[in-house]
Motif scaffolding. Structure first.
Motif, PDB file in Angstrom:
ATOM      1  N   TYR A 163       0.994  -1.189  -0.012  1.00  0.00           N
ATOM      2  CA  TYR A 163      -0.269  -0.341  -0.100  1.00  0.00           C
ATOM      3  C   TYR A 163       0.906   1.048   0.097  1.00  0.00           C
ATOM      4  O   TYR A 163       0.486   2.282  -0.630  1.00  0.00           O
ATOM      5  N   THR A 164       2.151   1.440   0.929  1.00  0.00           N
ATOM      6  CA  THR A 164       2.941   1.957   0.850  1.00  0.00           C
ATOM      7  C   THR A 164       3.466   2.595  -0.609  1.00  0.00           C
ATOM      8  O   THR A 164       3.052   4.529  -0.949  1.00  0.00           O
ATOM      9  N   LEU A 165       4.277   1.532  -1.046  1.00  0.00           N
ATOM     10  CA  LEU A 165       4.599   1.913  -1.953  1.00  0.00           C
ATOM     11  C   LEU A 165       3.601   1.944  -3.086  1.00  0.00           C
ATOM     12  O   LEU A 165       3.946   2.716  -4.335  1.00  0.00           O
ATOM     13  N   GLY A 166       2.748   1.424  -3.371  1.00  0.00           N
ATOM     14  CA  GLY A 166       2.228   2.005  -4.407  1.00  0.00           C
ATOM     15  C   GLY A 166       1.280   3.501  -4.394  1.00  0.00           C
ATOM     16  O   GLY A 166       1.718   3.888  -5.588  1.00  0.00           O
ATOM     17  N   ALA A 167       1.410   3.175  -3.619  1.00  0.00           N
ATOM     18  CA  ALA A 167       0.339   5.106  -3.173  1.00  0.00           C
ATOM     19  C   ALA A 167       1.764   5.860  -4.137  1.00  0.00           C
ATOM     20  O   ALA A 167       1.734   6.913  -4.510  1.00  0.00           O
ATOM     21  N   ILE A 168       3.497   5.480  -3.628  1.00  0.00           N
ATOM     22  CA  ILE A 168       4.241   6.509  -4.423  1.00  0.00           C
ATOM     23  C   ILE A 168       4.298   6.515  -5.547  1.00  0.00           C
ATOM     24  O   ILE A 168       4.468   7.993  -5.745  1.00  0.00           O
ATOM     25  N   LEU A 169       4.358   5.169  -6.115  1.00  0.00           N
ATOM     26  CA  LEU A 169       4.465   5.183  -7.494  1.00  0.00           C
ATOM     27  C   LEU A 169       3.348   5.813  -7.978  1.00  0.00           C
ATOM     28  O   LEU A 169       4.110   6.349  -9.064  1.00  0.00           O
ATOM     29  N   LEU A 170       2.285   5.878  -7.788  1.00  0.00           N
ATOM     30  CA  LEU A 170       0.553   6.753  -8.543  1.00  0.00           C
ATOM     31  C   LEU A 170       0.908   8.207  -8.203  1.00  0.00           C
ATOM     32  O   LEU A 170       0.386   8.408  -9.371  1.00  0.00           O
ATOM     33  N   ILE A 171       1.671   8.697  -7.167  1.00  0.00           N
ATOM     34  CA  ILE A 171       2.339   9.975  -7.230  1.00  0.00           C
ATOM     35  C   ILE A 171       3.584  10.692  -7.510  1.00  0.00           C
ATOM     36  O   ILE A 171       3.271  11.212  -8.590  1.00  0.00           O
ATOM     37  N   ALA A 172       4.103  10.064  -6.772  1.00  0.00           N
ATOM     38  CA  ALA A 172       5.621  10.683  -7.548  1.00  0.00           C
ATOM     39  C   ALA A 172       6.173  10.490  -8.861  1.00  0.00           C
ATOM     40  O   ALA A 172       6.697  11.226  -8.900  1.00  0.00           O
ATOM     41  N   ASN A 173       6.145   9.176  -9.109  1.00  0.00           N
ATOM     42  CA  ASN A 173       5.877   8.729 -10.149  1.00  0.00           C
ATOM     43  C   ASN A 173       5.737   9.057 -11.464  1.00  0.00           C
ATOM     44  O   ASN A 173       5.959  10.211 -12.290  1.00  0.00           O
ATOM     45  N   THR A 174       4.157   9.119 -10.923  1.00  0.00           N
ATOM     46  CA  THR A 174       3.313   9.847 -12.076  1.00  0.00           C
ATOM     47  C   THR A 174       3.530  12.269 -12.596  1.00  0.00           C
ATOM     48  O   THR A 174       3.514  11.786 -13.645  1.00  0.00           O
ATOM     49  N   THR A 175       3.970  12.437 -11.422  1.00  0.00           N
ATOM     50  CA  THR A 175       4.137  13.408 -11.473  1.00  0.00           C
ATOM     51  C   THR A 175       5.688  13.651 -12.052  1.00  0.00           C
ATOM     52  O   THR A 175       5.748  14.679 -12.880  1.00  0.00           O
ATOM     53  N   GLY A 176       6.238  13.088 -11.975  1.00  0.00           N
ATOM     54  CA  GLY A 176       7.916  12.731 -12.294  1.00  0.00           C
ATOM     55  C   GLY A 176       7.620  12.758 -13.893  1.00  0.00           C
ATOM     56  O   GLY A 176       8.316  13.662 -14.578  1.00  0.00           O
ATOM     57  N   VAL A 177       6.635  12.058 -14.588  1.00  0.00           N
ATOM     58  CA  VAL A 177       6.586  12.054 -15.671  1.00  0.00           C
ATOM     59  C   VAL A 177       6.402  12.704 -16.263  1.00  0.00           C
ATOM     60  O   VAL A 177       7.074  13.451 -17.764  1.00  0.00           O
ATOM     61  N   PHE A 178       4.778  13.819 -15.965  1.00  0.00           N
ATOM     62  CA  PHE A 178       4.914  14.694 -16.431  1.00  0.00           C
ATOM     63  C   PHE A 178       5.740  15.483 -16.135  1.00  0.00           C
ATOM     64  O   PHE A 178       5.957  16.879 -17.190  1.00  0.00           O
ATOM     65  N   CYS A 179       6.038  16.442 -15.031  1.00  0.00           N
ATOM     66  CA  CYS A 179       7.430  17.413 -15.290  1.00  0.00           C
ATOM     67  C   CYS A 179       8.603  17.313 -16.151  1.00  0.00           C
ATOM     68  O   CYS A 179       9.017  18.624 -17.032  1.00  0.00           O
ATOM     69  N   GLY A 180       8.821  15.683 -16.017  1.00  0.00           N
ATOM     70  CA  GLY A 180       9.635  15.790 -17.174  1.00  0.00           C
ATOM     71  C   GLY A 180       9.542  15.968 -18.262  1.00  0.00           C
ATOM     72  O   GLY A 180      10.150  16.828 -19.543  1.00  0.00           O
ATOM     73  N   SER A 181       8.480  16.136 -18.729  1.00  0.00           N
ATOM     74  CA  SER A 181       7.764  16.121 -20.466  1.00  0.00           C
ATOM     75  C   SER A 181       8.026  17.536 -20.856  1.00  0.00           C
ATOM     76  O   SER A 181       8.021  18.024 -21.423  1.00  0.00           O
ATOM     77  N   TRP A 182       7.194  18.136 -18.744  1.00  0.00           N
ATOM     78  CA  TRP A 182       6.954  19.646 -19.366  1.00  0.00           C
ATOM     79  C   TRP A 182       9.044  21.015 -19.292  1.00  0.00           C
ATOM     80  O   TRP A 182       8.214  21.515 -20.113  1.00  0.00           O
ATOM     81  N   LEU A 183       9.793  19.744 -18.591  1.00  0.00           N
ATOM     82  CA  LEU A 183      10.652  20.211 -18.830  1.00  0.00           C
ATOM     83  C   LEU A 183      11.336  20.376 -20.495  1.00  0.00           C
ATOM     84  O   LEU A 183      12.228  21.229 -20.574  1.00  0.00           O
ATOM     85  N   ASN A 184      10.964  18.880 -21.137  1.00  0.00           N
ATOM     86  CA  ASN A 184      11.694  19.084 -22.277  1.00  0.00           C
ATOM     87  C   ASN A 184      10.699  19.984 -22.844  1.00  0.00           C
ATOM     88  O   ASN A 184      11.600  20.423 -23.705  1.00  0.00           O
ATOM     89  N   ASP A 185       9.525  20.298 -22.697  1.00  0.00           N
ATOM     90  CA  ASP A 185       8.555  21.194 -23.936  1.00  0.00           C
ATOM     91  C   ASP A 185       9.102  22.089 -23.810  1.00  0.00           C
ATOM     92  O   ASP A 185       9.435  23.129 -24.561  1.00  0.00           O
ATOM     93  N   TRP A 186       9.230  23.134 -22.459  1.00  0.00           N
ATOM     94  CA  TRP A 186      10.465  24.272 -21.790  1.00  0.00           C
ATOM     95  C   TRP A 186      10.913  24.453 -23.137  1.00  0.00           C
ATOM     96  O   TRP A 186      11.328  25.516 -23.444  1.00  0.00           O
ATOM     97  N   LEU A 187      11.728  23.358 -22.877  1.00  0.00           N
ATOM     98  CA  LEU A 187      13.595  23.965 -23.103  1.00  0.00           C
ATOM     99  C   LEU A 187      13.227  23.896 -24.712  1.00  0.00           C
ATOM    100  O   LEU A 187      13.880  24.716 -25.494  1.00  0.00           O
ATOM    101  N   MET A 188      12.945  22.980 -25.589  1.00  0.00           N
ATOM    102  CA  MET A 188      12.607  23.256 -26.798  1.00  0.00           C
ATOM    103  C   MET A 188      12.040  23.643 -27.042  1.00  0.00           C
ATOM    104  O   MET A 188      12.761  25.126 -27.800  1.00  0.00           O
ATOM    105  N   LYS A 189      10.948  24.502 -26.345  1.00  0.00           N
ATOM    106  CA  LYS A 189      10.477  25.673 -27.151  1.00  0.00           C
ATOM    107  C   LYS A 189      10.836  27.361 -26.399  1.00  0.00           C
ATOM    108  O   LYS A 189      11.838  28.298 -26.930  1.00  0.00           O
ATOM    109  N   LYS A 190      12.405  27.212 -25.800  1.00  0.00           N
ATOM    110  CA  LYS A 190      13.259  27.544 -25.133  1.00  0.00           C
ATOM    111  C   LYS A 190      15.057  27.941 -26.723  1.00  0.00           C
ATOM    112  O   LYS A 190      15.588  28.717 -25.981  1.00  0.00           O
TER     113      LYS A 190
END
Length: 469
Positions: free
Chosen positions: A283-310
């Motif tokens: 339960y503990t690690l499942g919650a961490i993966l669902l929150i921390a890792n999924t947020t990290g994917v979005f932020c990594g994608s956003w950072l990539n797009d932001w750098l490309m736009k720059k």
């Protein structure tokens, strides 16, 4: 007024294309559930099959990665030439059957063969999906599409821990069960049957609703016709950009080594070091993966797009470098603190940054590669990445635990050592790769300019520019 209205370009909604992204993500969820649920059941599997940590690591990492890597190449070759949805649907059905087969395995050898088959099936998914998404979406939307697809890995990993924890809780008073057709099986074996069989429904949905998109950005021969590309052509393209692909393949592979080390051995660490039960760990690690890792994917994608736009042509490589730097300290230190809350807090940060390269590594390959080579070039990356990260990385932790530290309770020290070395290598290689990636992009852009005036490549072929979807 009418003329003005007709001259205004209509904005396409991409409704069906986003549906395909979601169905591919659903398949990815099931693939990671089937792959990751093994980690939570380490102790009962070791007990009932009489395994060491090293043998268990061979089941979790090496057995899966071996055929995943080997079969990825021929399956990617087929994906670059034939209907990709059929290939992917067949792979989904195969790995679902193989996961259910893990539930009837009675020996190490039987489980090893079943895990090999899981790897064969899953090798069909990502190269074909990456290739299809590159044809469904223009480049400015590709990063987001890949990011959403990549979420499936961490949703699947989180769901695997949650389902595993729930099933273990449900069956905690039962050691064996009598199942029709299967006979007497251990409770952990039933978990594999439960998570494996629903994959057949996903395979059916995939083959019935996903159509193969028109291929774009094709390599052409001197007559202007789309040229069939062999694996040798893809390998020549990789060699032509050898420094770029070396930094990309190896850098993101060592990055993935840290990620897979975290996902594979963290349940065992918390159960052995802090006394968490499998249910609590799930339960503990499942919650961490669902929150921390999924947020990290979005932020990594956003950072990539932001750098490309720059204007950073090396945005995918730079985003990976930044993520690896952010991951370094928490990935090493979360096993070294004595307070459970602090350890989990560091793990959340490590998991967040560990997710950055999921969309960025893919976007880099798909942007640089011609259409007929995309699946094959992705397969080469997955071959190297899985052998290094999943095959060697997870087994290296077990070998250090068994042979160097000599105690299962020292798994945390093994994880810290592997994470330190792997993350430092990732930072160095990806940083060096930024310059090489910029040079490769500029070189391919120059070729496209030459192609527009019908001047041939040195190889006698040319690449068309991607047409808007």
């Amino acid at each position: 007024m009418a003329a003005s209205t007709s001259s205004t370009p209509l904005r396409r909604r991409y409704t069906y294309e986003w549906y395909v992204v979601l169905i591919c993500m659903l398949a990815y969820v099931f693939s990671f559930v089937d792959r990751q649920v093994l980690a939570l059941m380490i102790e009962p599997i070791k007990r009932d099959l009489h395994l060491s940590d090293t043998q268990f690591s061979l089941l979790h990492g090496f057995a899966f990665s071996l055929f995943y890597a080997v079969m990825g190449m021929p399956l990617a070759y087929l994906a670059d030439r034939f209907a990709r949805p059929r290939i992917i649907a067949t792979g989904i059905a195969l790995w679902s059957l193989a996961t259910a087969a893990c539930g009837v395995s009675q020996t190490f050898v039987q489980m090893f063969l079943a895990r090999l088959s899981v790897g064969v099936g899953e090798a069909a998914l990502s190269p074909g999906t990456y290739s299809m998404l590159s044809d469904y979406f223009p480049k400015e939307k590709l990063g987001r599409a890949v990011a959403i697809y990549s979420l499936g890995s961490f949703i699947g990993g989180g769901v695997a821990f949650l389902i595993g924890g729930y099933v273990i809780h449900l069956l905690k008073q039962i050691t064996t069960l009598s199942v029709p057709l299967l006979g007497d099986i251990h409770s952990w074996q039933l978990t594999f049957v439960i998570v494996g069989l629903p994959g057949f429904l996903v395979a059916l949905l995939f083959i019935l609703t996903v159509r193969d998109p028109q291929r774009k950005g094709l390599v052409q021969d001197s007559t202007g016709q789309a040229r069939r590309v062999s694996m040798l052509d893809s390998l020549r393209f990789i060699r032509e950009h050898g420094k770029t692909f070396a930094c990309h393949y190896l850098g993101f592979s060592f990055y993935a080594m840290t990620l897979y080390c975290l996902m594979s051995w963290t349940p065992a660490f918390y159960m052995r070091r802090f006394g968490l039960s499998p249910v609590e760990a799930g339960y503990t690690l499942g919650a961490i993966l669902l929150i921390a890792n999924t947020t990290g994917v979005f932020c990594g994608s956003w950072l990539n797009d932001w750098l490309m736009k720059k204007g950073r042509a090396d945005g995918p490589m730079l985003a990976g470098t930044i993520g690896a730097i952010g991951m370094l300290v928490p990935a090493v230190m979360f096993t070294q603190v004595s307070n459970l809350t602090l350890s989990l807090g560091l793990l959340v940060v490590a998991m967040f940054f560990a997710s950055f390269p999921m969309p960025t590594s893919t976007a880099a390959m798909q942007t640089l590669s011609p259409n007929q080579m995309r699946a094959q070039i992705s397969a080469v990356f997955l071959l190297i990445s899985n052998l290094i990260a999943l095959g060697i990385g997870t087994t290296l932790v077990a070998l250090l635990t068994d042979q160097v530290f000599g105690s299962p309770k020292m798994v945390g020290m093994s994880m810290s050592a592997v994470n330190l070395i792997a993350t430092l290598l990732a930072i160095g290689l990806l940083w060096l790769g930024c310059k090489q990636f910029r040079l490769s992009i500029a070189r391919e852009a120059g070729k496209s300019t030459v192609a527009k005036v019908n001047e041939p490549f040195a190889t006698g072929s040319r690449i068309t520019a991607d047409t808007p979807v």
